[in-house]
Scaffold this motif. Structure first.
Motif, short mmCIF file in Angstrom:
data_model
loop_
_atom_site.label_atom_id
_atom_site.label_comp_id
_atom_site.label_asym_id
_atom_site.label_seq_id
_atom_site.Cartn_x
_atom_site.Cartn_y
_atom_site.Cartn_z
N ASP A 631 -27.72 -0.82 -42.64
CA ASP A 631 -26.71 -1.67 -41.99
C ASP A 631 -25.31 -1.29 -42.42
O ASP A 631 -24.39 -1.17 -41.61
CB ASP A 631 -26.97 -3.14 -42.34
N LEU A 632 -25.18 -1.09 -43.73
CA LEU A 632 -23.89 -0.70 -44.27
C LEU A 632 -23.45 0.62 -43.69
O LEU A 632 -22.30 0.82 -43.30
CB LEU A 632 -23.98 -0.56 -45.79
N THR A 635 -22.22 0.27 -40.12
CA THR A 635 -20.92 -0.39 -40.07
C THR A 635 -19.82 0.55 -40.53
O THR A 635 -18.77 0.66 -39.90
CB THR A 635 -20.94 -1.64 -40.96
N GLN A 636 -20.07 1.25 -41.62
CA GLN A 636 -19.06 2.14 -42.17
C GLN A 636 -18.73 3.26 -41.19
O GLN A 636 -17.57 3.58 -40.96
CB GLN A 636 -19.55 2.71 -43.51
N VAL A 639 -16.66 1.75 -38.38
CA VAL A 639 -15.32 1.39 -38.81
C VAL A 639 -14.48 2.65 -39.00
O VAL A 639 -13.34 2.73 -38.53
CB VAL A 639 -15.39 0.55 -40.10
N VAL A 719 -30.37 -8.63 -45.30
CA VAL A 719 -28.91 -8.50 -45.35
C VAL A 719 -28.26 -9.31 -44.22
O VAL A 719 -27.32 -10.08 -44.44
CB VAL A 719 -28.51 -7.02 -45.26
N ASN A 720 -28.81 -9.17 -43.01
CA ASN A 720 -28.26 -9.92 -41.88
C ASN A 720 -28.44 -11.42 -42.07
O ASN A 720 -27.56 -12.22 -41.73
CB ASN A 720 -28.95 -9.49 -40.57
N ILE A 722 -28.52 -13.02 -44.89
CA ILE A 722 -27.52 -13.51 -45.85
C ILE A 722 -26.18 -13.73 -45.15
O ILE A 722 -25.52 -14.75 -45.32
CB ILE A 722 -27.36 -12.51 -47.01
N ILE A 723 -25.82 -12.76 -44.29
CA ILE A 723 -24.49 -12.83 -43.68
C ILE A 723 -24.39 -13.96 -42.66
O ILE A 723 -23.42 -14.72 -42.67
CB ILE A 723 -24.15 -11.47 -43.05
N GLU A 734 -14.44 -14.48 -42.54
CA GLU A 734 -14.18 -13.06 -42.30
C GLU A 734 -13.68 -12.83 -40.87
O GLU A 734 -12.71 -12.09 -40.64
CB GLU A 734 -15.49 -12.31 -42.55
N VAL A 737 -10.16 -13.80 -40.71
CA VAL A 737 -9.27 -12.77 -41.25
C VAL A 737 -8.99 -11.71 -40.20
O VAL A 737 -7.86 -11.29 -39.98
CB VAL A 737 -9.87 -12.16 -42.52
N LEU A 738 -10.05 -11.29 -39.53
CA LEU A 738 -9.90 -10.27 -38.49
C LEU A 738 -8.92 -10.73 -37.41
O LEU A 738 -8.01 -9.99 -37.01
CB LEU A 738 -11.25 -9.98 -37.85
N ALA A 741 -5.35 -10.82 -38.67
CA ALA A 741 -4.78 -9.47 -38.76
C ALA A 741 -4.34 -9.01 -37.38
O ALA A 741 -3.27 -8.43 -37.20
CB ALA A 741 -5.80 -8.51 -39.36
N ALA A 744 -1.22 -10.81 -36.32
CA ALA A 744 -0.03 -10.35 -37.03
C ALA A 744 0.38 -8.97 -36.54
O ALA A 744 1.57 -8.64 -36.50
CB ALA A 744 -0.30 -10.33 -38.53
N ALA A 745 -0.60 -8.16 -36.19
CA ALA A 745 -0.29 -6.78 -35.80
C ALA A 745 0.29 -6.71 -34.38
O ALA A 745 1.10 -5.84 -34.08
CB ALA A 745 -1.54 -5.91 -35.91
#
Lengths: 760, 128
Positions: A631-632, A635-636, A639, A719-720, A722-723, A734, A737-738, A741, A744-745
């Motif tokens: 999963d990580l 995502t990485q 991203v 993992v999913n 937990i999230i 989270e 936050v997105l 951002a 603001a951008a």
């Protein structure tokens, strides 16, 4: 000072202050009644802060009782006096309130048996003293004096707290009575000297001992009732009180005796010299108070029972003559508009009652027969004879007594007798009854106790027994030999008369001795006080320089140093890291990460830098893929790809903008400081990672999630689960936050487009 | 196996810090991003790398056994997304600075704390 001279309207006593005087008066009477009916000591105890072991233990023995009598008795008279002195003055209610609060703090300080509780009240008296000294805060001089009194006594208070805590740790108790009881068990402790020196610092600042003596004469900027109360009868005696209180435990120590005798004697001699340099009657009285405080400190240091009795007697006598003299100075100020002795002669024609009070108080201060001061001098001589003090201390004490006789003569004879030189237009007049009653009552008591000392014997004896347990007051008195007392009195009077006759000449001589000011601790105090803002300005200029890289450097550098110290301390307890051959995919992924990271250091072009830094992300994704975290990894990957696309678009657009032509940076390729800091930071963090990995792993939480995922959340991808389930609120945050951002951008992006279209 | 990851982690942190200390706004932003990636590695590795089986409960079981630690994965997943948001924002900000000022020198970026005028020396009285 704080009134218009000759204004008859202000002569009407203030009723509010007279009513408030009833509080301490009733306390005084209750206390007197209790002292007669109940045997001392009285004790009471409540648990206050059990977690810190602080109990509210009250302990009233002879010493505390003597202080309580002075605090409430003189407190009553001071409030009565203030009713006349401050009549019609704005802010008199504030003074009265602060005086009552101060009284409460003093009472708390002398009856608490717990060192920390005592300290608390001690600090309270410092703060209240600041407010009282700064009463006429419109004048800059007063503000500076109040600040000085607070800084000196406040810093001493900090030392005192440290000393108390250290002493409490050594003695394993914070109760003063316990401490005295088990003193012989810890007097050999090596840390005791440090604790005592810290406690000395606290007591010496409070009681204006050399080299901290200078704040007391400056504190004369306070209104006279405040000076009479705080700076003569009560607060400045608190330091002596503490020393006398602990004397029973430490009087056998050489350090105790040497420091107290040396500091006390030098304070007394220095203050006697300064007395002769002054022209202001109130400051003359202040310096002579410092001299008496020095004598008291010296007496506490002297071993022997006579010294304990002398401390108790001098305490009492001083309060009985110095407070009235301060009242006299206040009356002169009030009635004649000045306290400068050159302008005050023959005042008895205008102020007969004040003159009578001044004369009787001066007789006691000079220690002449038939006054309570004589009794005090009497016991003092016995104490010194008993403990074989150095000849130098003896001579110093005779000199101090002589100056004290001269100062008394100045206050009584010079000011009130002699030629009348006061200009008529000053309208000198006598004070109203509240300004006459307190000094007259005190001096009458002084004469009464001088004629019949047996009246105060019980309380003085009890106080002396609290300082030196097992004291037999009668035995001390029976050992009394009249010859040394008479010779001491005679020599003091002789010296006093000589000094008084030559007062103007000695004054002129000493006034020129400016080296006393330049070398004195007071000039040191002012230099340090002026240095502080300079230091602060310098530090601010160094720290707040406005350069972002500098701030980051300080931040990361500090973190590195702290972590480095942590690593250094824990290093010996570390376990060896297992070194095994890694699997090939992991090795490759890590190599990719490291290569990407290193490559970023050598790339100058922004676009290439961005692409190269993407290698770290892709390497991490590969590492995740081969260590059980698909999963990580996905995502990485996503991203990184999106980011590179976004960033590249942005950069390409920037390059098209004409303004970026000058964006070539004037930065050297190699920055040594930054290199050292970044390598240190990285090494320390890596060491911490290895340290953490070598520790046994607590898998409770992970096992919980693994076990509950299917039964509780009906999901097989832990993992999913937990999230989106166990930590769903975090994930909501989270997303927040997105969105923020993005919000603001957006305006930044739009403005950028606008600026570009304007430019083109 | 941990030591390889530790070395990679150290390299990323060192390079990230060095870039973050730069005067160039874009390099600084990329440095901060790399520090973020490094911290992700730290969190992931401190959960131990004992297994490469994904943390998925097999269909035949109700409990997770012999799989990778799911907890640091969940934490890092959140961190990746957040640092992406942070990075995009700072990049836009840095780009904006370049557009506005013509360069991205952080040393010269001092709207809030401007340079003192030539020969200016704050006096003690003023600072009191």
């Amino acid at each position: 000072m704080v009134h218009s001279v000759g204004d008859q309207e202000t002569q009407r006593p203030d009723v509010l202050l007279l009513v408030l005087a009833l509080f301490p008066a009733s306390m005084f009477l209750v206390l007197l009644y209790a002292l007669i009916t109940q045997p001392l000591p009285w004790a009471a105890s409540w648990t206050w802060v059990p977690s810190l072991g602080i109990d509210l233990t009250l302990w009233v023995d002879g010493l505390a009782a003597q202080f309580l009598l002075l605090i409430t008795g003189i407190g009553t008279l001071v409030l009565i006096y203030a009713a006349g002195y401050l009549a019609g003055v704005t802010g008199r209610a504030r003074v009265a309130l602060l005086l009552l609060l101060f009284m409460a703090a003093m009472i708390g300080a002398v009856i608490s048996d717990h060192l920390i509780v005592l300290f608390m009240f001690w600090e309270l008296t410092s703060v209240l003293s600041f407010l009282l000294v700064g009463f006429s805060h419109e004048q800059e001089n007063t503000r500076r004096s109040a600040q000085q009194a607070l800084l000196v006594t406040g810093l001493g208070g900090l030392a005192l707290l440290a000393g108390f805590i250290l002493l409490g740790q050594i003695a394993e108790t914070y109760s003063i009575q316990d401490l005295i009881a088990r003193a012989d068990r810890f007097v050999g402790d090596a840390r005791l000297s440090a604790a005592l020196l810290l406690i000395f610092a606290g007591a010496f600042t409070k009681s204006a001992q050399f080299p901290f003596h200078f704040w007391l004469p400056n504190a004369m900027a306070a209104p006279t009732p405040v000076s009479a109360y705080l700076h003569s009868a009560t607060m400045v005696k608190l330091g002596i009180y503490l020393l006398a209180r602990l004397d029973a435990a430490f009087s056998d120590l050489l350090l105790w005796e040497v420091v107290l005798v040396a500091v006390g004697t030098s304070t007394a001699v220095g203050a006697a010299l300064q007395t002769m340099r002054e022209r202001d009657l109130k400051r003359i009285l202040a310096w002579s108070t410092v001299a008496t405080l020095g004598t008291l400190t010296m007496l506490v240091g002297l071993p022997g029972q006579g010294a304990a009795l002398a401390v108790a007697t001098l305490f009492f006598a001083h309060a009985l003559y110095k407070a009235p003299l301060f009242f006299v100075a206040g009356n002169l100020d009030h009635g004649a508009g000045t306290r400068i002795i050159d302008q005050l002669t023959g005042m008895r024609r205008y102020m007969p009652w004040t003159a009578a009070a001044a004369l009787l108080a001066a007789i006691s201060m000079a220690g002449l027969p038939l006054s309570f001061g004589f009794i005090a001098k009497d016991v003092l001589t016995i104490a010194k004879a008993e403990s074989e003090v150095f000849k130098a201390v003896s001579y110093a004490s005779v000199f101090v007594s002589g100056v004290s006789v001269a100062a008394a003569a100045v206050a009584a004879i010079h000011v009130f007798w002699g030629r009348d030189t006061v200009p008529r237009e000053a309208h000198p007049h006598e004070g109203s009854w509240p300004m006459l009653f307190p000094p007259l009552l005190l001096v009458t008591l002084g004469v009464l106790f001088g004629l019949a000392p047996t009246l105060v014997d019980p309380i003085l004896g009890a106080a002396a027994r609290a300082i030196a347990p097992g004291l037999d007051a009668d035995a001390v008195r029976n050992a009394y030999d009249a010859t040394p007392v008479i010779s001491a009195t005679l020599s003091a009077v002789l010296i006093g008369v000589v000094i008084y006759r030559n007062w103007d000449r000695m004054h002129a001589l000493l006034e020129r001795a400016h080296f006393l000011d330049v070398l004195g601790p007071e000039s040191w105090y002012w230099r340090k006080l002026a240095f502080l803002p300079k230091l602060a300005a310098w530090l601010t200029r160094r720290l707040q320089h406005g350069r972002l890289p500098g701030y980051v450097l300080v931040l990361i550098g500090t973190c590195s140093v702290v972590l480095f110290a942590l690593v250094g301390v824990t290093w010996p307890t570390w376990q060896a890291v297992e070194v095994s051959a890694p699997e090939l995919p992991v090795l490759l992924a890590c190599a990719l990460i490291a290569a990407g990271a290193l490559a970023t250091l050598f790339v100058r072009d922004h676009l290439v830098l961005l692409l190269v830094s993407g290698l770290v992300g892709y390497g991490s994704a590969a590492l995740f893929l081969f260590t059980g975290a698909p999963d990580l990894a996905f995502t990485q990957f996503a991203v990184e790809t999106v980011f590179v696309v976004v960033a590249a678009t942005l950069l390409v657009r920037l390059r098209r903008a004409p303004a970026t032509a000058s964006s070539a940076l004037r930065e050297p390729v190699l920055r040594p400081v930054a290199l050292v800091v970044s390598i240190t930071f990285a090494v320390v963090l890596t060491a911490l990672l290895l340290f953490v990995s070598a520790q046994p792993f607590d898998s409770t939480l992970s096992e919980y999630f693994g076990a509950q995922s299917v039964p509780a959340a009906h999901g097989r991808n832990v993992v999913n689960v937990i999230i989106v389930d166990f930590r769903a609120l975090d994930t909501l945050g989270e997303i927040g936050v997105l969105l923020f951002a993005l919000l603001a951008a957006l305006p930044l992006l739009r403005l950028g487009r606008g600026a570009r279209s304007e430019a083109t | 196996m941990i030591w390889v990851v530790a070395i990679a982690f150290g390299t990323v942190i060192a390079a990230g810090t060095y870039l973050a200390l730069s005067r160039d706004a874009l390099r600084c932003v990329i440095g901060v991003a790399m520090l973020g990636s490094g911290v992700n590695l730290l969190v992931f590795a401190s959960g131990r790398l004992q297994s490469h089986i994904p943390a998925i409960v097999p269909a035949t079981q109700t409990q997770l056994t012999l799989a990778a630690n799911p907890l640091p994965q969940a934490l890092v997943l959140t961190a990746i997304v957040i640092s992406f948001a942070l990075l995009c924002f700072s990049l836009v900000l840095a780009a904006r600075i370049v557009l506005e000022r013509g360069d991205a020198d952080l040393e010269e970026l001092r709207f809030a704390e401007p340079h003192a005028p030539e020969g200016y020396k704050p006096s003690v009285e003023e600072s009191q």
